[in-house]
Motif scaffolding. Structure first.
Motif, short mmCIF file in Angstrom:
data_model
loop_
_atom_site.label_atom_id
_atom_site.label_comp_id
_atom_site.label_asym_id
_atom_site.label_seq_id
_atom_site.Cartn_x
_atom_site.Cartn_y
_atom_site.Cartn_z
N THR A 24 0.84 -1.19 0.00
CA THR A 24 0.00 0.00 0.00
C THR A 24 0.88 1.25 0.00
OG1 THR A 24 -1.67 -1.17 1.27
CG2 THR A 24 -1.84 1.22 1.19
N PRO A 25 0.70 2.14 -0.96
CA PRO A 25 1.56 3.33 -1.05
C PRO A 25 1.32 4.29 0.11
CG PRO A 25 -0.25 3.46 -2.62
CD PRO A 25 -0.31 2.08 -2.02
N PRO A 26 2.32 5.12 0.42
CA PRO A 26 2.17 6.09 1.50
C PRO A 26 1.24 7.23 1.11
CG PRO A 26 4.26 6.41 0.39
CD PRO A 26 3.66 5.16 -0.19
N VAL A 27 0.74 7.92 2.13
CA VAL A 27 -0.19 9.04 1.93
C VAL A 27 0.46 10.33 2.41
CG1 VAL A 27 -2.46 9.98 2.50
CG2 VAL A 27 -2.16 7.50 2.27
N ASP A 28 0.40 11.36 1.60
CA ASP A 28 0.89 12.69 2.00
C ASP A 28 -0.26 13.46 2.64
OD1 ASP A 28 3.50 12.32 1.06
OD2 ASP A 28 2.95 12.90 -0.97
N ALA A 161 -5.34 14.97 2.16
CA ALA A 161 -4.56 13.75 2.03
C ALA A 161 -4.52 13.34 0.57
CB ALA A 161 -5.16 12.63 2.87
N SER A 162 -3.36 12.87 0.12
CA SER A 162 -3.20 12.50 -1.28
C SER A 162 -2.41 11.20 -1.38
CB SER A 162 -2.47 13.62 -2.03
OG SER A 162 -2.27 13.29 -3.39
N ALA A 184 -5.15 8.06 7.46
CA ALA A 184 -3.96 8.90 7.47
C ALA A 184 -4.29 10.34 7.87
CB ALA A 184 -3.30 8.88 6.09
N LEU A 185 -5.42 10.84 7.38
CA LEU A 185 -5.81 12.22 7.62
C LEU A 185 -6.05 12.49 9.11
CD1 LEU A 185 -6.28 14.77 5.98
CD2 LEU A 185 -8.66 14.11 5.72
N PHE A 189 -4.87 12.94 15.54
CA PHE A 189 -5.72 14.14 15.45
C PHE A 189 -5.50 15.05 16.66
CE2 PHE A 189 -9.69 16.40 16.27
CZ PHE A 189 -9.96 16.94 15.02
N PRO A 190 -5.42 16.39 16.50
CA PRO A 190 -5.60 17.12 15.23
C PRO A 190 -4.35 17.17 14.36
CG PRO A 190 -5.28 18.67 17.02
CD PRO A 190 -5.31 17.30 17.65
N GLY A 191 -3.22 16.67 14.87
CA GLY A 191 -1.99 16.67 14.09
C GLY A 191 -1.27 18.00 14.16
N GLU A 192 -0.08 18.02 13.60
CA GLU A 192 0.72 19.25 13.60
C GLU A 192 0.24 20.15 12.47
OE1 GLU A 192 5.41 20.69 13.46
OE2 GLU A 192 4.89 18.56 13.61
N SER A 193 -0.07 21.39 12.81
CA SER A 193 -0.63 22.31 11.82
C SER A 193 0.45 22.84 10.87
CB SER A 193 -1.30 23.48 12.54
OG SER A 193 -1.89 24.37 11.61
N GLY A 194 0.10 22.89 9.60
CA GLY A 194 0.97 23.51 8.59
C GLY A 194 2.13 22.66 8.13
N THR A 195 2.18 21.41 8.55
CA THR A 195 3.29 20.53 8.18
C THR A 195 2.77 19.37 7.36
OG1 THR A 195 4.50 21.10 10.21
CG2 THR A 195 5.14 19.07 9.06
N THR A 196 3.48 19.07 6.28
CA THR A 196 3.12 17.91 5.46
C THR A 196 3.91 16.71 5.94
OG1 THR A 196 2.67 19.29 3.52
CG2 THR A 196 3.08 16.96 3.12
N ILE A 197 3.20 15.64 6.22
CA ILE A 197 3.82 14.40 6.68
C ILE A 197 3.48 13.28 5.71
CG2 ILE A 197 3.76 15.09 9.10
CD1 ILE A 197 1.38 13.15 9.45
N ARG A 198 4.27 12.23 5.76
CA ARG A 198 4.01 11.05 4.92
C ARG A 198 3.63 9.90 5.85
NH1 ARG A 198 7.03 9.63 -0.52
NH2 ARG A 198 5.54 11.29 -1.08
N VAL A 199 2.44 9.37 5.66
CA VAL A 199 1.93 8.29 6.49
C VAL A 199 1.97 7.00 5.70
CG1 VAL A 199 -0.04 7.43 7.81
CG2 VAL A 199 0.43 9.88 7.73
N LYS A 200 2.66 6.00 6.23
CA LYS A 200 2.78 4.72 5.53
C LYS A 200 1.65 3.79 5.94
CE LYS A 200 7.79 4.99 5.01
NZ LYS A 200 9.09 4.33 5.29
#
Length: 200
Positions: A24-28, A161-162, A184-185, A189-200
């Motif tokens: 399964t590919p990672p999610v940005d 999420a992409s 992943a999204l 929650f709520p996650g770090e604001s303004g930062t793009t992460i990659r979730v495997k």
């Protein structure tokens, strides 16, 4: 002997399953909120899709279910009786497009079906022949979500999420993509604001 064969079958099935999971590919994921100054208090939610294609109602139903599952996991509850009185309105936009092997992205949404068989082959004796053909296109799925207070319309959290998956692969199917993107999204929650992460 029968018991051994059964055990071997279970081991094989487990290895195949784990192979599918690792493929399964990672999610940005990118999220925005102001939870440090104004903590998000979970409440009742109603989920609404910004629908642009009525022919994809089954696909949207998959995303509704996936989003509700993740929202419930982080403390929200579904407004069942009267959605007009929910504490929050969750709106989401879903976009699917083709990313060609050359890098061009088609702006049109597509439906993806399953595929079987293999286009790759190899020959022994130390000689390898690549019969796989040109690289496959990828299906890009983008999920954007906003959580807003119903009372005043203020957005308290939003995220995007992409994921990219090879056309025809299991990860490109709407059901699996819905679960993967929603999970992943709403991870941590709520996650770090303004930062793009990659979730495997």
């Amino acid at each position: 002997m029968a018991g051994f064969q059964s055990f071997a079958t279970l081991i094989l099935a487990g290895s195949l399953l784990s192979g599918c999971m690792t493929a399964t590919p990672p999610v940005d994921v990118t999220r925005f909120h102001n939870a440090r100054l104004a903590p998000i208090v979970p409440g009742t939610v109603s989920i609404r899709a910004n629908v642009t294609d009525d022919d994809r109602s089954i696909e949207y139903a998959s995303y509704n279910a996936a989003l509700l599952r993740e929202l419930q996991r982080v403390g929200f509850t579904e407004a069942r009786d009267d959605s007009e009185k929910s504490d929050y309105v969750v709106r989401y936009t879903l976009e699917r497009a083709v990313l060609s092997a050359g890098g061009a992205r088609s702006p049109v949404s597509v439906g993806v079906g399953g595929s079987t068989g293999s286009r790759g082959s190899g020959v022994g004796l130390g000689i390898g022949i690549d019969l796989s053909g040109p690289p496959k296109d990828k299906i890009v799925t983008d999920l954007s979500v906003r959580i807003a207070k119903r009372l005043n319309g203020n957005v308290v959290w939003e995220g995007r999420a992409s994921v990219e998956a090879k056309e025809g692969s299991p990860a490109a199917q709407p059901g699996l993509a819905a679960s993967k993107l929603a999970e992943a999204l709403f991870k941590d929650f709520p996650g770090e604001s303004g930062t793009t992460i990659r979730v495997k």
